[in-house]
Design an enzyme around this catalytic site. Structure first.
Site, PDB file in Angstrom:
ATOM      1  N   GLY A 106     -12.744   2.997  -7.997  1.00 15.94           N
ATOM      2  CA  GLY A 106     -13.916   3.084  -7.119  1.00 15.94           C
ATOM      3  C   GLY A 106     -13.823   2.094  -5.963  1.00 15.94           C
ATOM      4  O   GLY A 106     -12.781   1.452  -5.760  1.00 15.94           O
ATOM      5  N   ASP A 154     -19.187   9.677  -9.418  1.00 18.98           N
ATOM      6  CA  ASP A 154     -20.394   9.760  -8.588  1.00 18.98           C
ATOM      7  C   ASP A 154     -20.203  10.487  -7.266  1.00 18.98           C
ATOM      8  O   ASP A 154     -21.164  10.851  -6.617  1.00 18.98           O
ATOM      9  CB  ASP A 154     -20.894   8.348  -8.251  1.00 18.98           C
ATOM     10  CG  ASP A 154     -21.358   7.609  -9.487  1.00 18.98           C
ATOM     11  OD1 ASP A 154     -21.739   8.293 -10.449  1.00 18.98           O
ATOM     12  OD2 ASP A 154     -21.335   6.371  -9.475  1.00 18.98           O
ATOM     13  N   ARG A 281     -40.348  17.186 -22.124  1.00 19.72           N
ATOM     14  CA  ARG A 281     -39.294  16.467 -22.833  1.00 19.72           C
ATOM     15  C   ARG A 281     -38.373  15.789 -21.824  1.00 19.72           C
ATOM     16  O   ARG A 281     -38.126  16.331 -20.749  1.00 19.72           O
ATOM     17  CB  ARG A 281     -38.457  17.425 -23.673  1.00 19.72           C
ATOM     18  CG  ARG A 281     -39.251  18.145 -24.738  1.00 19.72           C
ATOM     19  CD  ARG A 281     -39.394  17.279 -25.981  1.00 19.72           C
ATOM     20  NE  ARG A 281     -39.995  18.015 -27.067  1.00 19.72           N
ATOM     21  CZ  ARG A 281     -41.294  18.064 -27.317  1.00 19.72           C
ATOM     22  NH1 ARG A 281     -42.144  17.443 -26.532  1.00 19.72           N
ATOM     23  NH2 ARG A 281     -41.761  18.740 -28.348  1.00 19.72           N
ATOM     24  N   HIS A 287     -23.399   9.020 -20.911  1.00 22.71           N
ATOM     25  CA  HIS A 287     -21.939   9.023 -20.833  1.00 22.71           C
ATOM     26  C   HIS A 287     -21.260  10.352 -21.078  1.00 22.71           C
ATOM     27  O   HIS A 287     -20.064  10.478 -20.828  1.00 22.71           O
ATOM     28  CB  HIS A 287     -21.368   7.942 -21.758  1.00 22.71           C
ATOM     29  CG  HIS A 287     -21.420   6.598 -21.112  1.00 22.71           C
ATOM     30  ND1 HIS A 287     -22.575   5.856 -21.057  1.00 22.71           N
ATOM     31  CD2 HIS A 287     -20.486   5.919 -20.419  1.00 22.71           C
ATOM     32  CE1 HIS A 287     -22.344   4.753 -20.389  1.00 22.71           C
ATOM     33  NE2 HIS A 287     -21.077   4.753 -19.982  1.00 22.71           N
ATOM     34  N   GLN A 289     -21.457  12.650 -19.322  1.00 18.90           N
ATOM     35  CA  GLN A 289     -21.039  13.085 -17.985  1.00 18.90           C
ATOM     36  C   GLN A 289     -19.640  12.594 -17.622  1.00 18.90           C
ATOM     37  O   GLN A 289     -18.992  13.132 -16.745  1.00 18.90           O
ATOM     38  CB  GLN A 289     -22.037  12.576 -16.939  1.00 18.90           C
ATOM     39  CG  GLN A 289     -23.408  13.178 -17.108  1.00 18.90           C
ATOM     40  CD  GLN A 289     -24.484  12.405 -16.365  1.00 18.90           C
ATOM     41  OE1 GLN A 289     -24.706  12.624 -15.194  1.00 18.90           O
ATOM     42  NE2 GLN A 289     -25.149  11.496 -17.032  1.00 18.90           N
ATOM     43  N   ARG A 557       9.429  25.910 -27.659  1.00 17.86           N
ATOM     44  CA  ARG A 557       8.986  27.230 -27.212  1.00 17.86           C
ATOM     45  C   ARG A 557       8.726  27.239 -25.714  1.00 17.86           C
ATOM     46  O   ARG A 557       8.281  26.243 -25.145  1.00 17.86           O
ATOM     47  CB  ARG A 557       7.714  27.596 -27.963  1.00 17.86           C
ATOM     48  CG  ARG A 557       7.163  28.933 -27.596  1.00 17.86           C
ATOM     49  CD  ARG A 557       6.116  29.366 -28.559  1.00 17.86           C
ATOM     50  NE  ARG A 557       6.687  29.787 -29.842  1.00 17.86           N
ATOM     51  CZ  ARG A 557       5.956  30.140 -30.888  1.00 17.86           C
ATOM     52  NH1 ARG A 557       4.649  30.080 -30.806  1.00 17.86           N
ATOM     53  NH2 ARG A 557       6.524  30.531 -31.992  1.00 17.86           N
ATOM     54  N   MET A 564      -3.954  36.994 -13.361  1.00 16.86           N
ATOM     55  CA  MET A 564      -4.359  38.045 -12.416  1.00 16.86           C
ATOM     56  C   MET A 564      -4.137  37.611 -10.964  1.00 16.86           C
ATOM     57  O   MET A 564      -3.630  36.532 -10.707  1.00 16.86           O
ATOM     58  CB  MET A 564      -5.819  38.374 -12.638  1.00 16.86           C
ATOM     59  CG  MET A 564      -6.074  39.214 -13.858  1.00 16.86           C
ATOM     60  SD  MET A 564      -7.851  39.550 -13.949  1.00 16.86           S
ATOM     61  CE  MET A 564      -7.861  40.881 -15.118  1.00 16.86           C
TER      62      MET A 564
END
Ligand code: ATP
Length: 740
Positions: A106, A154, A281, A287, A289, A557, A564
């Site tokens: 940040g 943010d 409510r 957190h 988020q 593999r 598409m």
């Protein structure tokens, strides 16, 4: 001579997508012949040194692109704020002869790095004087070079439209509000949802638009009156009177009133409970988020920025002044770090000084557009037309394959048309339904709850009108006296409108105003860089490929995943980039036996070196002869038993699901502007026919006169495809470099 050495670290709060950035930084650096050191736990690791600074190899950043958080850790460090701490950091860096840093964090982290850079010469002099570093080593590294990437959920940084991690956080916010909405409407309840954003209202505002919330409080735009509670109640009551069963108020954690006094979630609850007479409510998202796997957008953003960080370091531009890599109008850009940090801080200062309008203006176009869109929709109520106003009659339909976000666009278009006193007809079943006169008067509540719904409630068809259908459609237009038509869809939608436009001489009814809104997962339309639905499809693909990768941990593999897009390679390339695939096959480039042989050799090399999983992503029509089955058979047969090969054709799941937040926001914005355009055009009886789109971040309308000039008709895609240039980045990150 030893190679140049760079250090990379993540700092501040973690953000999803940081791993993608780290992977791109490491691999691009190795590809360019640099040595890369990972600095663990941010500035703390730089100060501790020792084991906290370790070389990173090509393989050490394999398989991390889909992981949330940051694999090299992030921390906050008080010590780095002191000169003593920074002296230790400089000495540690020179132990490894590192003199360039890529910082992912940040604005605090970026500021710290720039300060470090400006003090470098002095720190080195002290380090030499104290015997921490030899004179010879200090002389070899006279300056520190810094490139920053903004990682923050943010989206609070100036200099970039998006920060790494905010799209993922917006997904979490949107999922949570969707879930809350469904329970709220079952019980006729009101919910107040608190969303992160101390200084920046990006997440709450975009979350509110994406979910069709009823009210939002953000730091940059506090309510303009003291009796804002009354206004809020009025809006919620109007919604209820119109038939809504739930009300959602979204509040940013940093919301204030116009005097700068914080508005707490509980304040809102008290106002609502006192006047609505029903249970209210509160949910604080917290957190949640931050967490979870990064979205396709964040993976690609991190990847493109990480790649650009190394290019910036090598360009020498960061030698003069620290740089931040950002994204503007869909293009990666470089901005001087001090400018970026200063503007970010300026917004925070303006907020504290209560100069809200200026703070909001500095947030940029997309934010301001979103704010306008939210407010327009908020005001959109089923109010009666004004006396004497001309009431236009608009038709809206969805055409072509269903794309997530179509319903969101229809909802916004219907409500905004009604709000202006006009009449809107929903046409069911696309142009087929149009020809069958399947038109219905839409009212405000007829689109209630459509914002988060996938598919198309109006229904679509792939029919492009011809012959008798043209007569039937002309008759329907005349019977309902339509003044304008909004067509939401993909290639068939555009072709249909183009057909009507071409037939105007034969059918005067087709002289009404027409706008096409791009909605197709294929992203193959002219006049726009991105169409509604493509972001959801990309996320669908990325989710499935993550699962496929997990299922393959035990064996050696190789998967060939077919996606598409018809003959447009957008989904293949972008999902290949987001999943860290080795190779992407697209029709634009074609597939030859020679390239397949080359890829096979790379696969064999990789598996011989111990790799366990190969991933190839293929567009469904990359090549008709060398199809997915052929490729799998070839790789399996020629792989010499080193690995087995499985195909995975993803099919229709790519078109389904709830639209992503980005697709909802884009759909809402484009619908708002399309309706505005149609209404103006119809009132002036200009009869234009155009398609709306976004190019380099700007909304534009293109005329149907230009349709054939802009497209490659045979391959059903635009002649110019901006994303093709990203191809070389995918290649650079997939192929193992000589080093590492
Ligand atoms: P977020 O957006 O998640 O808060 P951030 O990078 O802004 O991220 P901060 O806590 O501000 O987070 O900064 C992270 C670290 O960067 C601090 O712990 C400190 O080590 C360093 N740092 C921040 N500001 C400075 C500064 N002015 N001088 C030196 N170091 C700083």
């Amino acid at each position: 001579m030893t190679a140049k050495r760079i250090g990379v670290f993540t700092s501040g709060g973690d953000a999803s997508g940081m791993n993608g950035a780290l992977r791109a930084v490491v691999r691009t650096a190795l590809d360019r012949g640099l040595d890369v050191f990972g600095i663990y736990e941010g500035y703390r690791g730089l100060i501790e040194g020792g084991e906290m600074i370790r070389p990173l190899t090509w393989d050490s950043v394999g398989g991390i692109i889909q992981r949330g958080g940051t694999i090299i850790g992030s921390a906050r460090s008080q010590e780095f704020r002191t000169r003593e701490g920074r002296l230790k950091a400089a000495a540690n860096m020179l132990t490894y002869e590192i003199d360039s840093l890529v910082v992912i964090g940040g604005d605090g982290s970026l500021t710290g790095a720039d300060l470090f850079r400006s003090e470098w010469a002095g720190l080195l002099a002290d380090a030499v004087a104290q015997g921490l570093v030899s004179e010879a080593v200090a002389a070899r590294h006279p300056k520190l070079t810094v490139v920053g990437l903004v990682g923050s959920i943010d989206n609070d940084a100036a200099g970039t439209d998006m920060t790494i991690g905010c799209d993922t956080a917006l997904h979490r916010v949107t999922e949570a509000i969707d879930a809350i909405s469904s329970t709220a409407s079952s019980h006729q309840r009101t919910f107040v949802v608190e969303v992160m954003g101390r200084h920046c209202g990006y997440l709450p505002l975009m979350g509110a638009i994406a979910t069709g919330a009823d009210w939002v409080l953000i730091p940059e735009a506090p309510p303009d009156t003291d009796d804002w509670g009354e206004k809020m109640l009025e809006t919620l009551r109007a919604g209820r009177n119109a038939g809504r069963r739930d009300s959602i108020v979204v509040i940013a954690e940093g919301a204030t009133d116009r005097h700068g006094k914080p508005i707490e979630t509980e304040d809102v609850k008290t106002i609502l409970e006192g006047h609505l007479g029903e249970a209210v409510r509160v949910t604080v998202l917290g957190h949640v988020q931050r967490g979870g796997a990064p979205t396709a957008f964040d993976r690609n953003l991190g990847t493109l920025m990480g790649h650009a960080a190394i290019e910036t370091l090598l360009s020498g531009e960061a030698d003069v002044a620290s740089q931040v890599v950002g994204i503007r109008g869909n293009r990666i850009v470089r901005v001087p770090l001090t400018e970026c940090v200063a503007q970010t801080r300026e917004i925070n200062r303006l907020l504290e000084a209560r100069e809200f309008d200026r703070a909001l203006a500095l947030r940029g176009t997309a934010f301001n557009d979103a704010w306008r869109t939210f407010n327009t929709l908020l005001k959109a109520l089923p109010r009666p037309p004004q006396a004497g106003q001309r009431r236009l009659r608009l038709g809206v339909l969805t055409a072509g394959a269903p794309a997530p976000g179509m319903n969101t666009a229809v909802r916004a278009a219907v409500r905004l048309t009604i709000d202006q006193g006009h009449i809107v007809y929903g046409i069911r079943g696309g142009f087929r339904g149009f020809a069958d006169d399947d038109l219905h008067d839409m009212d405000w509540m007829s689109v209630n709850g459509w914002a988060p719904m996938g598919g198309s409630e109006l229904g679509t068809s792939r029919d492009v009108p011809a012959g008798p259908d043209l007569y039937a459609i002309a008759r329907a237009i005349e019977q309902h006296a339509l003044d304008g038509l909004l067509v939401i869809g993909g290639w068939e939608a555009y072709q249909s409108v183009h057909r009507l436009w071409e037939e105007r001489r034969n059918f005067p009814a087709f002289n009404l105003s027409m706008v096409c809104l791009p909605a197709t997962i294929d992203n193959n339309l002219p006049g726009t860089e991105i169409s509604v639905g493509a972001d959801t499809a990309l996320n669908n693909i990325v989710d499935v490929v993550d699962k496929i990768k997990q299922s393959a941990v035990a064996e050696r593999r190789c998967y060939v995943v077919e996606v598409m897009g018809r003959r447009c390679g957008y989904l293949a390339l972008m999902s290949g980039l987001a999943t860290g695939s080795e190779r992407v096959y697209i029709h634009e480039e074609g597939v030859t036996l020679a390239t397949l042989q080359q890829d096979l050799r790379l696969l064999i090399d990789g598996f011989q070196r111990g790799k366990r999983l190969g991933l190839m992503v293929r567009n469904e029509n990359a090549n008709d002869v060398y199809d997915t089955r052929f490729m799998c058979a070839l790789f399996e047969e020629e792989g010499g038993g080193l690995f087995d090969v499985r195909q995975s054709i993803l099919g229709h799941l790519q078109q389904g699901g709830d639209p992503s937040p980005f697709d909802r926001i884009q759909a809402t914005k484009l619908a708002r502007l399309s309706v505005q355009h149609l209404v103006t055009d119809a009132l002036t009886e200009s009869g234009s026919a155009s398609f709306i789109g976004v190019v380099q971040g700007k909304v534009q309308f293109s005329a149907f006169e230009d349709f054939t000039r802009l497209v490659d008709l045979e391959n059903r895609r635009p002649r110019q495809q901006w994303w093709l240039e990203l191809r070389r980045i995918n290649d650079a990150l997939a192929r193992p470099a000589a080093k590492g």
